[in-house]
Design an enzyme around this catalytic site. Structure first.
Site, PDB file in Angstrom:
ATOM      1  N   THR A 150       0.866  -1.112   0.047  1.00  0.00           N
ATOM      2  CA  THR A 150      -0.008  -0.007   0.073  1.00  0.00           C
ATOM      3  C   THR A 150       1.034   1.168   0.196  1.00  0.00           C
ATOM      4  O   THR A 150       1.460   1.616  -0.988  1.00  0.00           O
ATOM      5  CB  THR A 150      -0.934  -0.080   1.242  1.00  0.00           C
ATOM      6  OG1 THR A 150      -0.231  -0.184   2.566  1.00  0.00           O
ATOM      7  CG2 THR A 150      -1.970  -1.100   1.252  1.00  0.00           C
ATOM      8  N   THR A 183      -1.892  -3.408  10.578  1.00  0.00           N
ATOM      9  CA  THR A 183      -1.987  -3.225   8.848  1.00  0.00           C
ATOM     10  C   THR A 183      -0.571  -4.070   8.544  1.00  0.00           C
ATOM     11  O   THR A 183       0.009  -3.346   7.812  1.00  0.00           O
ATOM     12  CB  THR A 183      -1.907  -1.836   8.495  1.00  0.00           C
ATOM     13  OG1 THR A 183      -3.007  -1.469   8.804  1.00  0.00           O
ATOM     14  CG2 THR A 183      -1.931  -2.012   7.115  1.00  0.00           C
ATOM     15  N   GLU A 262       5.817   4.398   7.364  1.00  0.00           N
ATOM     16  CA  GLU A 262       5.473   5.849   6.789  1.00  0.00           C
ATOM     17  C   GLU A 262       6.078   6.815   7.302  1.00  0.00           C
ATOM     18  O   GLU A 262       5.994   7.356   8.492  1.00  0.00           O
ATOM     19  CB  GLU A 262       3.931   6.178   6.845  1.00  0.00           C
ATOM     20  CG  GLU A 262       2.936   5.021   5.976  1.00  0.00           C
ATOM     21  CD  GLU A 262       1.409   5.312   6.236  1.00  0.00           C
ATOM     22  OE1 GLU A 262       1.172   6.076   7.060  1.00  0.00           O
ATOM     23  OE2 GLU A 262       0.970   4.719   5.701  1.00  0.00           O
ATOM     24  N   ASN A 384      -0.797  10.472   5.759  1.00  0.00           N
ATOM     25  CA  ASN A 384      -2.049  10.163   6.557  1.00  0.00           C
ATOM     26  C   ASN A 384      -3.275  11.148   7.027  1.00  0.00           C
ATOM     27  O   ASN A 384      -4.374  10.794   7.168  1.00  0.00           O
ATOM     28  CB  ASN A 384      -2.064   9.580   8.094  1.00  0.00           C
ATOM     29  CG  ASN A 384      -1.146   8.275   7.748  1.00  0.00           C
ATOM     30  OD1 ASN A 384      -1.860   7.210   7.221  1.00  0.00           O
ATOM     31  ND2 ASN A 384      -0.056   8.167   8.239  1.00  0.00           N
TER      32      ASN A 384
END
Lengths: 388, 388
Positions: A150, A183, A262, A384
């Site tokens: 992702t 996740t 991230e 995000n």
């Protein structure tokens, strides 16, 4: 070095149309022969995504056997109600038809946005072609590893060898990595001959020592899944051999995930020792590793040990501040709960690197635990703040 | 509208030299007459700062009486060992000498960097002049309110009135606002005539319903302190009157703190209702309010309710996803655990504002609780990545 490294596995990845960007979004890993023993570890979320519910049910129905895993990225198929369950089942059925196995022998994973219906027709339409093109070569494995990403920036693969067998794996991470996974998806393959119960026990241990010891933001997801399938194409592993190989692969993937978190620019290992017991050490290490303030300091390369002490002191574990020492890269900056004279240039140099070691010794007992985390950078927020 | 609003109090602020910037860093609030009844609520950190230890000891020694509070900003006097305790005591002694009261009748607070020795001489040297210049006017109160700030951008003051009495207050917040307070200091004054035990009970209730229901980053500090002193210059409050006035003042300060949180651009009230009980509701609301992912979505004005559901599902409380509904600004976006048709433009417009309302109904029971939080913006990281 991936899911096709062990004998008896094929893989592939393609674009089914879930991701509007055209990036690959559908992967499959399948045994070359019939279904083999399999095990899974799943999110502890009380709102598990449809694929988690379906994969759990399938493993239960088969008594721990699987022939294939189908994974889509770009949509988590979570918070999608009965329609989501139907879609996950339809994907399994399509793969089962294409591979000539029973639907319950197919497991399914999804990762991506929550709460948006997963377009069933796109996946069901793409599955036969994907199944037909599966290959046991490294390129196919990498295509699969790319199709499950992702916001990850690089595919994550690993392998380890035992006597006459190997373990291969691919994974995706990004944000929401935290105790109890989050996740993250990982598919592990092995040609070691072992039964479902042996696989489940060994996998549980490996996950606990790896994926459950990393954190990016303290969030646990609806979709976390780690699956392991054996092709039984190799020998029975010797005592402890499978555990060792699985542990090695999971540790390697966990490290890759934190390194590609991230917005993360650094990987930090937070170790708490001298705690009253290992459980207290882990609790304290997680508290420090999840602290936004500590993570901001890491981002700035700032040796602000006061924040580490402050987090230790609110972790809900026994603490006597006057016994605490804290070091960065082996250089003690806090001793007896107070500032310790140290070589500031050496500490600064350690903190400027990509890899940071933070050790807090509570001076109380034999408990020790480590957690891997990353820094908190503005890129995490950029990533995000909007889903579209 | 501050600590000098009630009769019988004087205040002042000055620059003692702790902050290298020359911004005011030393404040004092004192009764005009002798010591009065007093109460305090302190951090639950297991490494409480020296001033927390000293103020607790002083309240214990006097049986709950105080004549003055001395607060410095720029240095927390935390993780400073025996020398830090000696410094906190020396500051109290200096103030006691200047005011003609006993050292135990002086309370002390510090806020700022952890782990750096607090320069005792600077504070002790500045206290007599500060004490000599105390005044009961609003300008002096504002000087005091300014002198306790760290990364706050505006002073925080509040007042409320009862029958013939009032409550005044000043506070500082910024980061590390979380259950059990956290880098927050508040000094409350009242002329209501009430004993130490009455003050302690009423203050505890007010703190629980206000400062313990806000969060910025989930971090709890070494220095959190809320103090209340009565000058007894007014009447006894009627039943519930003191509680109401304290509650009002604390709620107002809590709201000001969240609105001025480090890097925060929005204030969000996260309400969980329909939980099995109030405790579960509070736990779930805190989980959502502390989630970095939810806070990033708030920053982006993104109605990503899937993250709210995901956090509810890992909060450790009873949850049945199919019963959950979630709304922003009263507009339902999730019903029965799935996406609900809604007016996207109205939701976007609500989320674009400074004040956001998030309500999750778990559909299980009568439990309800609200927590105030803020968004997570890059400015939070800028603020916290380096201490110098």
């Amino acid at each position: 070095v991936s899911v096709t490294a062990p004998r008896g596995f094929r893989a592939g990845g393609t674009w089914a149309g879930v991701k509007p960007t055209g990036s690959p979004d559908l992967a499959m890993v399948a045994t070359a022969g019939p279904a083999g023993p399999a095990a899974g570890v799943f999110t502890r979320s009380r709102a598990p995504a449809a694929p988690v519910q379906v994969s759990r049910a399938h493993l239960r129905a088969t008594g721990g056997r699987a022939a294939a895993v189908v994974i889509n990225s770009g949509n988590a198929n979570a918070a999608t109600g009965p329609a989501g369950l139907a879609t996950a089942e339809a994907v399994c059925a399509a793969a089962a038809g294409a591979l000539g196995v029973a639907p319950e022998e197919v497991l399914v994973c999804s990762t991506g946005i929550i709460g948006v219906p997963l377009p069933q027709d796109l996946l069901v339409g793409a599955v036969p072609g994907l199944a037909a093109g599966l290959s046991d070569g490294p390129r196919a494995a990498e295509e699969a590893a790319r199709a499950i990403l992702t916001t990850d920036t690089v595919p994550k693969q690993a392998m380890a060898s035992g006597s006459g067998f190997s373990v291969g794996a691919m994974a995706k991470g990004a944000a929401m990595l935290q105790p109890d996974m989050a996740t993250m998806l990982a598919v592990l393959t092995t040609d070691a001959s072992a039964g479902p119960a042996e696989l489940a026990t060994a996998l549980g241990e490996a996950v606990e020592a790896s994926f459950n010891r990393i954190t990016v933001d303290g969030c646990t997801s609806t979709n976390d899944t780690v699956l392991l399938i054996s092709s039984q194409a190799g020998p029975r592993p010797g005592p402890g051999e499978l555990e060792r190989a699985l542990g090695e692969v999971c540790a390697e993937l966990a490290e890759q995930m934190v390194a590609d978190a991230e917005g993360g620019t650094k990987v930090a290992r937070v170790t708490v020792r001298g705690a009253s017991d290992d459980r207290a050490a882990l609790r304290a290490a997680r508290r420090v590793a999840n602290s936004p303030l500590v993570k901001c300091s890491l981002h700035g390369g700032d040796p602000y040990w006061g924040r580490v002490l402050s987090e230790l002191a609110t972790a809900g574990v026994e603490l006597r501040p006057e016994r605490v020492s804290i070091s960065y890269g082996g250089i003690e900056v806090c001793h007896g709960g107070q500032a310790a004279a140290h070589d500031a240039a050496r500490v600064a140099s350690h903190l400027a690197g990509r890899r940071v070691e933070v050790v807090a010794d509570l001076g109380l007992g034999p408990g020790e635990a480590s957690v891997l985390t990353c820094d908190l950078s503005p890129a995490y927020i950029d990533e995000n703040m909007r889903t579209s």
